[in-house]
Design a protein around this motif. Sequence first.
Motif, mmCIF file in Angstrom:
data_model
loop_
_atom_site.group_PDB
_atom_site.id
_atom_site.type_symbol
_atom_site.label_atom_id
_atom_site.label_comp_id
_atom_site.label_asym_id
_atom_site.label_seq_id
_atom_site.Cartn_x
_atom_site.Cartn_y
_atom_site.Cartn_z
ATOM 1 N N VAL A 67 0.823 -1.212 0.000
ATOM 2 C CA VAL A 67 0.000 0.000 0.000
ATOM 3 C C VAL A 67 0.857 1.262 0.000
ATOM 4 O O VAL A 67 0.428 2.317 -0.497
ATOM 5 N N ASN A 68 2.089 1.163 0.501
ATOM 6 C CA ASN A 68 2.999 2.314 0.492
ATOM 7 C C ASN A 68 3.908 2.347 -0.729
ATOM 8 O O ASN A 68 4.693 3.281 -0.890
ATOM 9 N N ALA A 69 3.821 1.315 -1.563
ATOM 10 C CA ALA A 69 4.698 1.240 -2.733
ATOM 11 C C ALA A 69 4.294 2.285 -3.772
ATOM 12 O O ALA A 69 3.110 2.612 -3.931
ATOM 13 N N HIS A 70 5.274 2.800 -4.488
ATOM 14 C CA HIS A 70 5.017 3.716 -5.594
ATOM 15 C C HIS A 70 4.831 2.887 -6.873
ATOM 16 O O HIS A 70 5.377 1.790 -6.975
ATOM 17 N N PRO A 71 4.099 3.407 -7.846
ATOM 18 C CA PRO A 71 3.437 4.701 -7.916
ATOM 19 C C PRO A 71 2.220 4.774 -6.996
ATOM 20 O O PRO A 71 1.465 3.811 -6.884
ATOM 21 N N LEU A 72 2.046 5.937 -6.379
ATOM 22 C CA LEU A 72 0.803 6.247 -5.688
ATOM 23 C C LEU A 72 -0.109 6.934 -6.696
ATOM 24 O O LEU A 72 0.356 7.683 -7.557
ATOM 25 N N ALA A 73 -1.415 6.695 -6.582
ATOM 26 C CA ALA A 73 -2.282 7.148 -7.667
ATOM 27 C C ALA A 73 -3.692 7.458 -7.190
ATOM 28 O O ALA A 73 -4.173 6.923 -6.180
ATOM 29 N N LEU A 91 0.342 19.787 4.572
ATOM 30 C CA LEU A 91 -0.429 19.604 3.345
ATOM 31 C C LEU A 91 -1.509 18.542 3.509
ATOM 32 O O LEU A 91 -2.618 18.681 2.976
ATOM 33 N N LYS A 92 -1.187 17.499 4.249
ATOM 34 C CA LYS A 92 -2.169 16.431 4.461
ATOM 35 C C LYS A 92 -3.387 16.954 5.210
ATOM 36 O O LYS A 92 -4.537 16.651 4.847
ATOM 37 N N THR A 93 -3.156 17.749 6.251
ATOM 38 C CA THR A 93 -4.270 18.324 7.018
ATOM 39 C C THR A 93 -5.135 19.199 6.120
ATOM 40 O O THR A 93 -6.374 19.144 6.162
ATOM 41 N N GLU A 94 -4.495 19.989 5.288
ATOM 42 C CA GLU A 94 -5.210 20.875 4.365
ATOM 43 C C GLU A 94 -6.046 20.079 3.369
ATOM 44 O O GLU A 94 -7.219 20.411 3.099
ATOM 45 N N LEU A 95 -5.470 19.019 2.828
ATOM 46 C CA LEU A 95 -6.183 18.224 1.830
ATOM 47 C C LEU A 95 -7.316 17.407 2.441
ATOM 48 O O LEU A 95 -8.370 17.221 1.816
ATOM 49 N N MET A 96 -7.123 16.914 3.650
ATOM 50 C CA MET A 96 -8.197 16.180 4.321
ATOM 51 C C MET A 96 -9.386 17.088 4.583
ATOM 52 O O MET A 96 -10.548 16.663 4.486
ATOM 53 N N ALA A 97 -9.122 18.348 4.877
ATOM 54 C CA ALA A 97 -10.214 19.312 5.079
ATOM 55 C C ALA A 97 -11.007 19.530 3.795
ATOM 56 O O ALA A 97 -12.183 19.907 3.846
ATOM 57 N N PHE A 102 -6.797 9.586 2.665
ATOM 58 C CA PHE A 102 -5.459 9.039 2.436
ATOM 59 C C PHE A 102 -5.446 7.540 2.706
ATOM 60 O O PHE A 102 -6.077 7.057 3.648
ATOM 61 N N GLU A 103 -4.680 6.805 1.874
ATOM 62 C CA GLU A 103 -4.629 5.355 1.985
ATOM 63 C C GLU A 103 -3.290 4.845 2.505
ATOM 64 O O GLU A 103 -3.224 3.770 3.091
ATOM 65 N N SER A 104 -2.204 5.603 2.269
ATOM 66 C CA SER A 104 -0.877 5.137 2.640
ATOM 67 C C SER A 104 -0.372 5.901 3.849
ATOM 68 O O SER A 104 -1.015 6.836 4.337
#
Length: 592
Positions: A67-73, A91-97, A102-104
């Motif tokens: 699940v943490n392997a790239h490519p992430l998509a 950035l994660k906090t901003e995007l979750m809002a 998020f999966e990884s």
Amino acid sequence: MAGLRLLEYRGYDSAGLATLDRDGRIQRARAAGKIAALAERLTQEPLSGTTGVGHTRWATHGAATEVNAHPLATAKVAVVHNGIIENFQELKTELMALGHQFESQTDTEVIVRLMSQKLDEGLEPEEATQAVLSRLEGAFALVFLLAGRPNLLVGARRGSPLAVGYGDGAMCLGSDALAVGPLSDRIAYLDDDDWVVLTESAAVVRDRKGQIVQRPIAALDPLVSVSLGKSGYRHYMQKEIREQPQVVGDTLGALLDPDLGRFTLDLPFPLHETPRIGLVGCGTSYYAAQVGRHWLETLAKIPCEIEVASEFRYRQPVLTPGGSFIFISQSGETADTLAALRYCRAAGQNVVGLVNVPGSSIVREAQGRLLTKAGPEFGVASTKTFTAQLILLTSLAVTLGARRGLIAPADESRLTRLLLEAPALMAEALSLDEEFKVVAKNLLAQARDVLYLGRGTSYALALEGALKLKELSYIHAEGYAAGELKHGPIALVDESVPVIFLAPSDEYFPKTVSNLEEVRARGGQVIFVGDAEGAARIKGQLAGRLILPAADPLIAPLIYAVAVQLLAYHAAVFKGTDVDQPRNLAKSVTVE
């Protein structure tokens, strides 16, 4: 897949591919573990397409899982990423809002989510790329694959290397020349904060301001345009150890003026006039610097200091006006070493890169360059690049000593001849392989702790020998200056601890033998590594004796490097560890 196999030395915790299918949709295959696991997955779930991205990972944020392997998509974009995003939590906090889930556990996922957000807002890929890059803090090399755009890849770099490969009917991006070799015959390296739009026939490069710029395009070295195999050897490391006489000879040959019978330097400033030289490196390169300091001070009488790159600039060192620094790196991309180089150059120091990869970042950013001729090295543990660094640094010391008038022409010729003898003596040491195998099997492979001791340049080799054993076999090992034995390490000595003495017949030999006797008196398993003259002076029983060819102290480090490499290699083989790709390691450390 051919490119990823050539990049596996950078990391092998997981791997993955993403391509666009005939309808322009993103399809992925990922697997935890090495490239072989991904290859197996692809036999069961093959991907098609003419545009794609791939990645082999060395885990930073998040465990080495699929699940943490790239490519992430997402449905709109796939991303591969080398580096670390330092503001990922913000950035994660901003995007979750904004509703992103998020999966990884990776920092990279904020990039793919942020890119998707910008595309959702109606930005074109180029505009979205600029918007994303402006928000990222840290180091990265990125490539974006966009759904519905089968003739487009977008790449960007800051801190981590990224190169454009130009082929016949194909264009590609890669972390280094090896990666683009299977598809390319020409290459261009991106500068920091460049980003590039790639189609099947062209590359348009822009700088941080979005202005179109040209980056030099050069022919790809034929050595990296093919997949280099093991040539019948069991491991890459075994092959690369065996290549060392040739590598040292090639490095010497590139420096030697055959008409004058002396070494030449092509540097943009008179290094012999510098008031002080600093040598900066990490790991094995740092130990090469220790040997280099010895000869630069002994032969050229230039004050010299050695620095661990990861510590250097953080203490805000006091730099000598007009001083010079040599930055030593196999890849030329080592993040800590590159950052130290930039610090010194900004401070007005003379800067030289001593590297093995001609087009690397250190070569391009240094004022002068000293190139080893080791060729591609796939074993994660450095072997032939280490001895190439040693011979180059020693040749440099001889040359600077002569230019400073401290070495007479006759002595310069004598020292040059000695250096030219090194390849033959290294080959002779390699012929003793079976003897090293016996000692490794009987004394090292079952040990829990091992000590390496030496004096002078052999102290640096003791450190390198201990590092090699740790890297390859996971046996705890420490290298010490033999004179420090009584200041603590002797407390570790008992009948279960092998103690390896690196003891060439040099000015330090009598003192080293005294330390050897102190260990023998306390029941330690003494392994003597030296020449026949020295062995004859040691009476009584030893756990092991390895008799190397006699060598002048100037070139002894090269012969003893072969010895510690063979011991570590065979110990690892007997233990059954992964010699070429030891756990948790990557060859090119491009993150701090």
